[in-house]
Design a protein around this motif. Structure first.
Motif, PDB file in Angstrom:
ATOM      1  N   HIS A 187     -65.406 -39.027   8.807  1.00 54.44           N
ATOM      2  CA  HIS A 187     -66.774 -39.508   8.666  1.00 54.44           C
ATOM      3  C   HIS A 187     -67.756 -38.365   8.835  1.00 54.44           C
ATOM      4  O   HIS A 187     -68.313 -38.169   9.905  1.00 54.44           O
ATOM      5  CB  HIS A 187     -67.090 -40.579   9.718  1.00 54.44           C
ATOM      6  N   SER A 188     -67.930 -37.607   7.795  1.00 52.76           N
ATOM      7  CA  SER A 188     -68.817 -36.457   7.910  1.00 52.76           C
ATOM      8  C   SER A 188     -69.227 -36.024   6.520  1.00 52.76           C
ATOM      9  O   SER A 188     -68.453 -36.130   5.577  1.00 52.76           O
ATOM     10  CB  SER A 188     -68.079 -35.317   8.611  1.00 52.76           C
ATOM     11  N   TYR A 189     -70.461 -35.550   6.423  1.00 50.84           N
ATOM     12  CA  TYR A 189     -70.872 -35.060   5.112  1.00 50.84           C
ATOM     13  C   TYR A 189     -70.122 -33.788   4.743  1.00 50.84           C
ATOM     14  O   TYR A 189     -70.068 -33.402   3.588  1.00 50.84           O
ATOM     15  CB  TYR A 189     -72.383 -34.848   5.052  1.00 50.84           C
ATOM     16  N   TRP A 190     -69.507 -33.167   5.757  1.00 48.56           N
ATOM     17  CA  TRP A 190     -68.700 -31.976   5.438  1.00 48.56           C
ATOM     18  C   TRP A 190     -67.522 -32.346   4.548  1.00 48.56           C
ATOM     19  O   TRP A 190     -66.989 -31.500   3.843  1.00 48.56           O
ATOM     20  CB  TRP A 190     -68.189 -31.317   6.716  1.00 48.56           C
ATOM     21  N   TRP A 271     -66.518 -27.610   9.805  1.00 46.78           N
ATOM     22  CA  TRP A 271     -66.265 -29.024  10.045  1.00 46.78           C
ATOM     23  C   TRP A 271     -65.280 -29.201  11.200  1.00 46.78           C
ATOM     24  O   TRP A 271     -65.454 -30.058  12.085  1.00 46.78           O
ATOM     25  CB  TRP A 271     -65.741 -29.665   8.759  1.00 46.78           C
ATOM     26  N   TYR A 274     -66.845 -29.213  14.417  1.00 51.90           N
ATOM     27  CA  TYR A 274     -67.492 -30.456  14.825  1.00 51.90           C
ATOM     28  C   TYR A 274     -66.484 -31.539  15.174  1.00 51.90           C
ATOM     29  O   TYR A 274     -66.694 -32.324  16.088  1.00 51.90           O
ATOM     30  CB  TYR A 274     -68.424 -30.972  13.712  1.00 51.90           C
ATOM     31  N   ALA A 275     -65.423 -31.599  14.427  1.00 52.11           N
ATOM     32  CA  ALA A 275     -64.500 -32.711  14.589  1.00 52.11           C
ATOM     33  C   ALA A 275     -63.486 -32.446  15.695  1.00 52.11           C
ATOM     34  O   ALA A 275     -63.151 -33.338  16.456  1.00 52.11           O
ATOM     35  CB  ALA A 275     -63.778 -32.991  13.278  1.00 52.11           C
TER      36      ALA A 275
ATOM     37  N   ASN B 315     -66.762 -35.963  15.319  1.00 49.87           N
ATOM     38  CA  ASN B 315     -67.751 -35.315  14.453  1.00 49.87           C
ATOM     39  C   ASN B 315     -69.143 -35.304  15.063  1.00 49.87           C
ATOM     40  O   ASN B 315     -70.114 -34.995  14.390  1.00 49.87           O
ATOM     41  CB  ASN B 315     -67.855 -35.985  13.076  1.00 49.87           C
ATOM     42  N   HIS B 316     -69.249 -35.689  16.328  1.00 49.84           N
ATOM     43  CA  HIS B 316     -70.575 -35.790  16.941  1.00 49.84           C
ATOM     44  C   HIS B 316     -70.460 -35.373  18.403  1.00 49.84           C
ATOM     45  O   HIS B 316     -70.568 -36.200  19.302  1.00 49.84           O
ATOM     46  CB  HIS B 316     -71.073 -37.234  16.799  1.00 49.84           C
TER      47      HIS B 316
END
Lengths: 344, 553
Positions: A187-190, A271, A274-275, B315-316
């Motif tokens: 779930h990421s725009y990456w 990414w 972040y993940a 992701n956050h």
């Protein structure tokens, strides 16, 4: 609604596979009809071949092979043979055009399949191997069409359509999975940036690899022709551009793909930060993305290294492509690791 | 027509540079970089040997071989489990292959990317790169200030060539050519040349610059990774919902500091995991696939600060100062109470069970060292949605806790905690333990639902499944200087684009008087393949040629 789009998507992918099959058959006909065709203007060609080895430039052949059929036949002063050649040439060329037209049609149908898959899933259609495969095929096809428009590389038609038929066939028969939602890590725009750049780079790598294969074939043919000048120069391969020109096309595609691949890997790293909380963790997928990167870097260097130009560099490019394929197939199917959702 | 428009693909003829033109595209093209034949050299003196070795190392061929070696050396790390990626897979591998594992351990196969041989390859590659770049940098800096070169004597020999005559004066034509070429952002120089004047222009200096930037940027990326590795840390901790964490070394389950990490530098934050929520896909082909993870945190940036809520998701991540907190895993923690033979509570609290599969069948261990008359231990599985399979073996059908069941085997005896050896909380040392057996003599599996109690045999105590909590695995790390590799990669890509797509081109316009007329010649030469200097010459000619063309060439 979702169901409808999913069905439409499946039908579109099947149809695209069939259209590509027809395109491939047309290209087979194109090659088959050129089997008896002699190379256009044997004289200048021969002249071009010999200096090509010393001067390192295939310009003359380029000009010659670029000569229209009418000129080629006309120079034979309306010999019967030339007339027959002209007929076959016309027919071969017609099948080539049909093949390309069908490829464009297949591209459009496949694009519908991919887009509808995304609409049905309400996300980008890049969640599993089936979806990667159809998207990858779309990228390959797009790269090929752009190249035909830009560099007139229709001579790649048979290899490209053959590749598409095989991969789409495998995707439809083996890899197909019904719609599933994305796991949270995706779930990421990456996802969009990372996968789309990797897909386009992959499409270009594929076309580059096919061009390299054709380069090796054509090069062998030219070598043989130099060793045995008396052998008849017939067949479709003699109607492709000279080896050096094919090599240059292959180089351009690779030169396009490599920075894009670098970008895709970089986006993956950001990414991953972040993940998973780290840029780079030597996950199997990451390892092979790195290996592919190194292999294509080696290709670019090989082209600038004495003794590695031409054939060796082409083999390095094919090696790079093999690592790319292994990353896509081998690691997805057999590997574990954080990218395991990418499998079946 | 099979392929009529090859003029894009095929460069102009008669360019001796063409063979080497692509060299600039990929990498070092300096003459000194290529290997020279040293085959029959007699014994070398030390200095000569060093020079020879340096030349070998910095040659393109060596760089190429090192690239291949790097690619090959990276392979085993993707096929053999790695300590830093999946330590439990390494343990499993060592158990399954006892013959080969010690050898693998010895040569660093479980730690490929920090092994001596892998490091040796990339360090050699970087030395080779430096040795290649530094001389080229010098050459480039000199050439970057150089003026465009004088024209070849015979411009007509260049493939991209055009000429015409005009009535305009020589000076006038020179000025027009100079303005035109300068307007195209070319570096322009005017030289006198036999009987006339040459306007010499050059463009595309950024190609080599891009190439150099790319190679330097690759070094920057590596240095950036080294910096983040040296000064940062990486740790992880499993926190049960309802419990808290504060950023001190003792609270981590595992903690890997960089070599230069300063433990006093830990940010003094703390947080409580208030609750954790997962949703799963409940139908269709993706049944059981997690859809969302949410960990509701209550965060305190530093002691005394007001706590604030944070919704931690994949992701956050949570950022506090330079430290980031990532949600990387989750699982179930059944709350269990163990009473001993005397009826005293020997253990009570949530126990972290480690998920074993996608349906969250989880394995866990309970140790009650204070139990009397004998120490008690339990190990077994937790099934969030228990179903009975063939042979009445339970399994989990779904990852959510719809029908939670514990299946434990109890042991009594000595837990081995007093031996002084450190013990994992996830492993039960059964060497001095005896299982509670069923009538058939096999270890008895105690099946417990939420709220149920099972009495142990011989009045040795009881175990109760009080309730269910969840836990989250959090990865906490600090990567100072993480912007360095990012900047490096961006610079590398920019450099790469310049070096692959910018084509240096030289243009010459020669103007000379011939009687009362003025002869103008235009020629161009590309120093990299793929361009179309002919089109450029046509365009220049079109702009300079007088309105009424005399005789088209």
């Amino acid at each position: 609604m979702t169901e409808t789009y999913a069905h439409l998507s499946n039908n579109a992918v099947y149809s695209a596979t069939i259209v590509f099959t027809l395109a491939m058959i047309a290209h087979v006909a194109e090659w088959a009809l050129a089997r008896q065709l002699t190379a256009p203007l044997a004289g200048p060609l021969q002249r071009a071949l010999v200096p090509a080895r010393t001067a390192g430039s295939g310009v003359v052949d380029g000009a010659v092979t670029g000569t229209s059929a009418a000129d080629a036949a006309g120079s034979g002063d309306a010999h019967a043979a030339a007339a027959r050649d002209g007929d076959d040439l016309e027919r071969s060329d017609r099948f080539g055009r049909i093949g390309f037209g069908l490829t464009v049609l297949g591209f459009l149908v496949l694009a519908v399949g991919v887009v509808f898959r995304g609409i049905a899933a309400q996300r980008v259609p890049w969640g599993n191997m089936y979806e990667f495969s159809i998207t990858g095929c779309l990228a390959v096809c797009a790269a090929y069409i752009v190249m035909v428009r830009k560099y007139d590389t229709r001579w790649l038609g048979l290899l490209v359509t053959g590749f598409l038929v095989i991969v789409l066939g495998i995707a439809v028969i083996v890899l197909y999975r019904p719609l599933t939602p994305l796991v949270p890590a995706l779930h990421s725009y990456w996802l969009m940036i990372h996968v789309s750049s990797a897909a386009v780079a992959g499409g270009a790598y594929t076309v580059g690899a096919l061009a390299s294969v054709l380069y090796l074939l054509r090069r062998r043919l030219e070598r043989k022709a130099v060793e045995h000048p008396d052998l008849p120069r017939t067949g479709f391969l003699w109607r492709t551009p000279p080896a050096e020109a094919i090599d240059r096309v292959a180089y351009r595609v690779h030169a396009f793909a490599f920075p894009l691949w670098t970008f895709a890997v970089m986006c993956g790293a950001i990414w991953a930060q972040y993940a998973w909380g780290r840029f780079w963790g030597w996950d199997p997928k990451e390892v092979w993305a790195f290996i592919t990167w190194v292999a294509y870097a080696a290709y670019l260097h090989a082209r600038a290294t004495a003794g590695w130009q031409g054939r060796s560099a082409a083999y390095v490019a094919l090696l790079g492509y093999a690592t790319f394929l292994f990353n896509f197939v081998g690691i997805n199917l057999f590997g574990s690791g954080l990218h395991s959702y990418a499998g079946m | 027509m099979p392929h009529p428009s090859d003029q894009e693909v095929v460069p102009a003829a008669d360019q001796p540079e063409q063979a080497t033109a692509d060299q600039a595209a990929a990498g070092p093209a300096t003459g000194g970089a290529s290997t020279s034949p040293h085959g029959s050299a007699p014994a070398l003196r030390p200095l000569e040997f060093l020079r020879w070795a340096w030349r070998q190392l910095t040659s393109m061929r060596t760089a190429l071989i090192l690239l291949f070696l790097l690619a090959i050396a990276a392979i085993p790390g993707s096929l053999i489990p790695q300590d830093r990626v999946d330590p439990s897979a390494v343990l499993l591998f060592e158990q399954r292959h006892p013959a080969i594992a010690p050898l693998f351990r010895h040569i660093g196969m479980f730690n490929v990317y920090s092994s001596t041989w892998f490091s040796a390859i990339y360090l050699l590659l970087f030395v080779s790169l430096l040795g290649c770049i530094i001389p080229r940098l010098r050459v480039y800096l000199r050439s970057a200030r150089a003026r465009p070169p004088k024209a070849p004597r015979n411009l007509a020999r260049l493939s991209a060539y055009d000429t015409w005559t005009t009535d305009a004066g020589v000076d006038e034509e020179v000025e027009r050519a100079r303005t035109l070429l300068r307007g195209q952002r070319r570096r322009v120089e005017v030289y006198p040349s036999d009987g006339g004047t040459v306007v010499s222009a050059e463009k595309g200096y950024l190609r080599e610059a891009g190439n150099l930037v790319f190679h330097v940027a690759v070094l920057v990326v590596l240095v950036g990774f080294a910096v983040t590795g040296l000064f940062g840390f990486k740790g992880s901790v499993a926190v049960i919902a309802g419990q808290g964490f504060s950023d001190t070394l003792t609270q981590y389950d595992d903690f890997t500091p960089g070599a230069r990490f300063n433990p006093d530098g830990l940010t003094p934050f703390s947080f409580t995991v208030r609750h954790f929520h997962v949703t799963y896909d409940t139908s269709g082909a993706g049944i059981g696939t997690p859809l969302t993870f949410d960990a509701a945190l209550s965060v305190t940036d530093h002691p005394g600060a007001a706590p604030y809520p944070y919704d931690l998701q994949v992701n956050h991540p949570l950022q506090i100062g330079g430290t980031s907190v990532f949600l990387v895993g989750h699982g179930y923690a059944p709350v269990i109470t163990v009473r001993d033979g005397d009826g005293h509570v020997a253990y009570s609290g949530p126990v972290i069970f480690l998920p074993q599969d996608g349906s969250f069948t989880s394995f866990g261990v309970i140790k009650a060292p204070d139990a009397q008359p004998a120490q008690l231990g339990f190990e077994g599985y937790f099934f969030p949605t228990a179903r009975l399979g063939p042979g009445a073996t339970p399994y989990s059908a779904f990852p959510a806790a719809d029908n939670p069941v514990l299946s434990l085997v109890g042991y009594h005896g000595d837990l081995g905690l007093d031996s002084g050896l450190p013990q994992s909380v996830y492993v039960l040392d059964k060497s001095h333990l005896t299982p509670f057996k069923a009538a058939a003599g096999r270890p008895r599996a105690l099946l417990l639902r939420e709220g149920q109690t099972v009495e142990l045999a011989n009045g040795m105590g009881s175990v109760r499944f009080d309730g269910l909590k969840t836990w989250v695995k959090l990865q906490i790390n600090d990567q100072p200087g993480k912007v360095i590799p990012l900047v490096g990669v961006l610079a590398a890509i920019a450099g790469l684009l310049c070096s692959l797509f910018i084509r240096p081109r030289r243009t010459w316009v020669r103007v000379r008087g011939e009687g009362r007329r003025t002869v103008v010649e235009v020629a161009a030469l590309d120093r990299a393949s793929g361009g179309d200097p002919g089109a450029h010459v046509r365009q220049v000619a079109e702009a300079l040629r007088p309105a009424e063309p005399k005789e088209p060439q």
